[in-house]
Design an enzyme around this catalytic site. Structure first.
Site, short mmCIF file in Angstrom:
data_model
loop_
_atom_site.label_atom_id
_atom_site.label_comp_id
_atom_site.label_asym_id
_atom_site.label_seq_id
_atom_site.Cartn_x
_atom_site.Cartn_y
_atom_site.Cartn_z
N ASP A 227 0.76 -1.30 -0.13
CA ASP A 227 -0.15 -0.02 0.10
C ASP A 227 0.80 1.09 0.08
O ASP A 227 1.45 1.71 1.01
CB ASP A 227 -0.72 0.06 1.28
N HIS B 132 -5.29 11.80 13.73
CA HIS B 132 -6.25 11.65 12.67
C HIS B 132 -7.33 10.89 13.24
O HIS B 132 -8.62 10.57 12.56
CB HIS B 132 -5.46 11.17 11.46
N ASP C 241 6.79 15.44 10.74
CA ASP C 241 6.67 15.44 9.46
C ASP C 241 6.55 17.15 8.65
O ASP C 241 6.72 17.22 7.68
CB ASP C 241 5.57 14.68 8.88
#
Ligand code: SS9
Ligand code: ZN
Length: 672
Positions: A20, A135, A265
């Site tokens: 993925d 998230h 990030d």
């Protein structure tokens, strides 16, 4: 009081089991390289190691639905095919037979951290966890996240410790929509997030990630989104948003606890973020939050996918939590145009909710951000070439090792004044070059036979030299004449040693400003005395109605003016002068002293009048890096003060780009 570090290898024991492309960056090595870097740099050893625990069902249910929890509970028993299928109902996430266990540990780690900080076992701490959390939503996994670690921690902290206000700072490059949804209508949790947005074209591509999602009902104003509409944001862009949005609002909010969704990030080299901020910026972001909530700060790892920049950023964060002074931030300029546009939008969207933003410029009649999608698309086609370039491997220097001077704070005190614990008494025995001292004496000491003044002078000079050699970090001197001492230090440090000096004067006493002409010295004076309009870039009198005795106006000036200017100027020494008439209260003074230590690698020299013996202990404490006491919830600054500050900002923003808060009306690259 120490710093907790929470880590358990068990959280490396799950991984992506199929192909993925969206998920392949979320690997176990993220955790191992971060932890190894902390060990290698001698940081892990300096932390208090706190064990993880599994979050209980009750903990998880503080945020998630029973149905969702029950569904995740079944995943350890699923076949590979079942796991794949289960995964399909959610976005950009994968499951593994061991992820439920790890997700319980990740949430539990955040709770252990909250407990350690709230019970006073440590002052602050960091939890290195996988899977991340921000998230994940009440009933859905998303973006590598299973349980919302930080949201659970916030609810838990409120419930278990009766906290009234929790601040969540999400510096990950993605929008933590899960956290936003959880607290949208809750005024007791202030959620701040900056994130790559690109006019809604970047994942998770939500309309509600834009600056105009400010929270709902009672929670209106307590959700702050800063969308980055371009990649390549730099240190200046991040600092600008801290100075002009997050910090003023955070101080006004006055949290009892700060939680950080610490995703890295947003640093250079990250394949997701494509930003350009260097790892050492996290030392500053951390430092700037460390004087809120009496220092109670819990950082919980979220994203970070470049296995070089991630561990560097983690080390910068933890080393700052441990109290080591931050490195000098390299080449800051102003924010880029796109960041400025975002800043303008956010400040304007929140001006009705926060008195510190009341004066913020309103938006032009058209909305800048979202409605420009069309324009942005065009732009993108034009910039295709650039885009390919940004996919190339970024290279950046490894942040140099941060060496903390053996002496953290040296004090020059008159006889009979006790030297507080942890500080070094710095006496007349440390003789400075008599030639230098004599020259200064001739120039500045009125009574040439005043031998006490002379001793102090030579101590001061040798103190400055030891700070320059990095043998001493910061200093404090009680002197019989602050103005004289100030002139001597300026003369010696700026002229003789040719250092870049930021002089911050607090109080009404007139100060000589001629040394600012050569640009080697910037002088900012806070007072209540009207002074004539200045034209000089290097001499900045800030005149507040009640001087420094009004915490609200003073803090506004410090956060919105002094800090950005200080960061842009990047001094090698900060000279903080407290005039006998300063009128500033201890907690405000400690906040100022603490914040200024983000500059010049913590090289701050404080000068105070001899009589102010009572101020030695609180000042020394701030120099040692102790958290300043909270200021309490602030009232609105006086309208006169706001006006003065705005005028000043206006006058100075041409020279000091980090003072800008509005996008220019014309000349936008994408406006044709
Ligand atoms: C990969 C897309 C991945 C999900 C990112 C989740 C980050 C969590 N090109 N999108 S911090
Ligand atoms: Zn992220």
């Amino acid at each position: 009081m120490g710093t907790a570090l929470i880590y358990d290898e068990e959280m490396t024991r799950y991984k992506l089991l199929w192909v993925d492309p969206a998920c392949k960056i979320e690997v176990p090595e993220r955790l191992t390289v971060s932890h190894e870097a902390l060990i290698k740099n001698g940081l892990a050893d300096r932390c208090v190691s706190v064990p993880v625990r599994e979050a209980t069902d009750a903990d998880i249910l503080l945020v998630h639905s029973e149905e969702y929890l029950e569904a995740v509970k079944k995943t350890p028993y699923m076949t590979l095919e079942d796991l794949k299928e289960f995964t399909l109902q959610y976005g950009d996430v994968y499951f593994h037979p061991n992820i439920y266990h790890c997700a319980k540990l990740a949430a539990g780690a955040a709770l252990q951290l909250v407990d350690s900080v709230m019970t006073g076992k440590v002052r602050n701490g960091m939890a290195l966890v996988r899977p991340p959390g921000h998230h994940s939503m009440s009933s859905a996994a998303n973006g590598f996240c299973v349980f919302n670690n930080v949201a659970i921690a916030a609810q838990y902290a409120k419930q278990k410790y009766g906290l009234k206000r929790v601040l969540i700072v999400d510096w990950d490059v993605h929008h933590g929509q899960g956290v936003q949804y959880c607290f949208e209508d809750d005024p007791s949790v202030l959620y701040f997030s900056w994130h790559r947005y690109e006019h809604q074209k970047f994942w998770p591509q939500l309309r509600e990630s834009d600056y105009d999602s400010v929270g709902k009902e009672k929670g209106a104003g307590f959700n702050i989104n800063v969308p980055w509409n371009k990649v390549g944001m730099k240190n200046s862009d991040y600092l600008s948003v801290f100075c002009h949005v997050l910090l003023p609002v955070a101080y006004e909010f006055c949290p009892d606890l700060v939680l950080v969704c610490a995703g890295f990030d947003s640093a250079i080299g990250d394949p997701e973020g494509e930003m350009c901020a260097s790892p050492d910026i996290f030392a500053h972001l951390t430092h700037l939050l460390m004087n809120l909530a009496g220092g109670k700060l819990c950082a919980v790892l979220e994203g970070g996918y470049n296995l070089t920049s991630l561990p560097q950023s983690v080390c910068q964060t933890v080393q700052t939590l441990l109290g080591d002074p931050a490195p000098r931030p390299a080449n800051l300029d102003g924010p880029c145009e796109s960041a400025l546009e975002s800043l303008h939008c956010v400040r304007s969207a929140h001006r009705q909710y926060w008195s510190c933003l009341k004066h913020a410029a309103k938006l032009p009649t058209f909305e800048i951000s979202t409605k420009r999608v069309k324009l942005a698309e065009e732009e993108e086609r034009l910039e295709k070439g650039d885009e390919e370039k940004s996919q190339e491997e970024q290279v950046w220097p490894e942040p140099p090792k941060r060496v903390t001077p053996p002496i953290r704070a040296a004090l020059v005190l008159p006889n009979g004044v006790a030297c507080p614990d942890g500080c070094e008494s710095f006496g007349a025995s440390e003789d400075a070059d008599p030639v230098i001292v004599n020259k200064l004496r001739e120039n500045f000491v009125k009574d040439a036979d005043d031998c006490h003044a002379l001793t102090t002078l030579s101590s001061l000079i040798s103190l400055v030299e030891k700070m320059e050699k990095n043998e001493i970090c910061s200093g404090l001197a009680l002197v019989c004449d602050v103005s004289m001492a100030m002139m001597c230090v300026v003369q010696h440090a700026a002229t003789a040693l040719s250092k870049r000096l930021l002089v911050v004067c607090v109080g009404d006493t007139a100060v000589p400003s001629d040394d600012t002409e050569n640009g080697k010295t910037v002088l900012v004076q806070f007072s209540s005395k009207e002074s004539e309009e200045q034209k000089c870039k290097y001499y900045i009198p800030v005149c507040l109605k009640k001087g420094c005795s009004d915490a609200s106006g003073f803090l506004q000036a410090v956060l919105g003016l002094l800090l950005p200017l200080g960061y842009e100027y990047d001094p090698s020494l900060v000279l903080l002068v407290r005039m006998p008439d300063s009128g500033v209260c201890d907690s405000v003074w400690q906040q100022l002293t603490g914040l200024l230590q983000g500059l010049a690698q913590g090289h701050t020299l404080v000068l105070m009048q001899e009589g102010e013996k009572e101020r030695v202990a609180p000042t020394a404490s701030a120099l040692l890096g102790d958290a300043a006491p909270s200021l309490g919830q602030l009232h609105s600054p006086l309208p006169e003060d706001v006006e003065v500050l705005e005028r000043l900002r206006h006058r100075l923003q041409g020279d000091w780009k980090l003072l800008q808060t509005t996008a220019p009306e014309t000349g936008r690259g994408d406006e044709h």
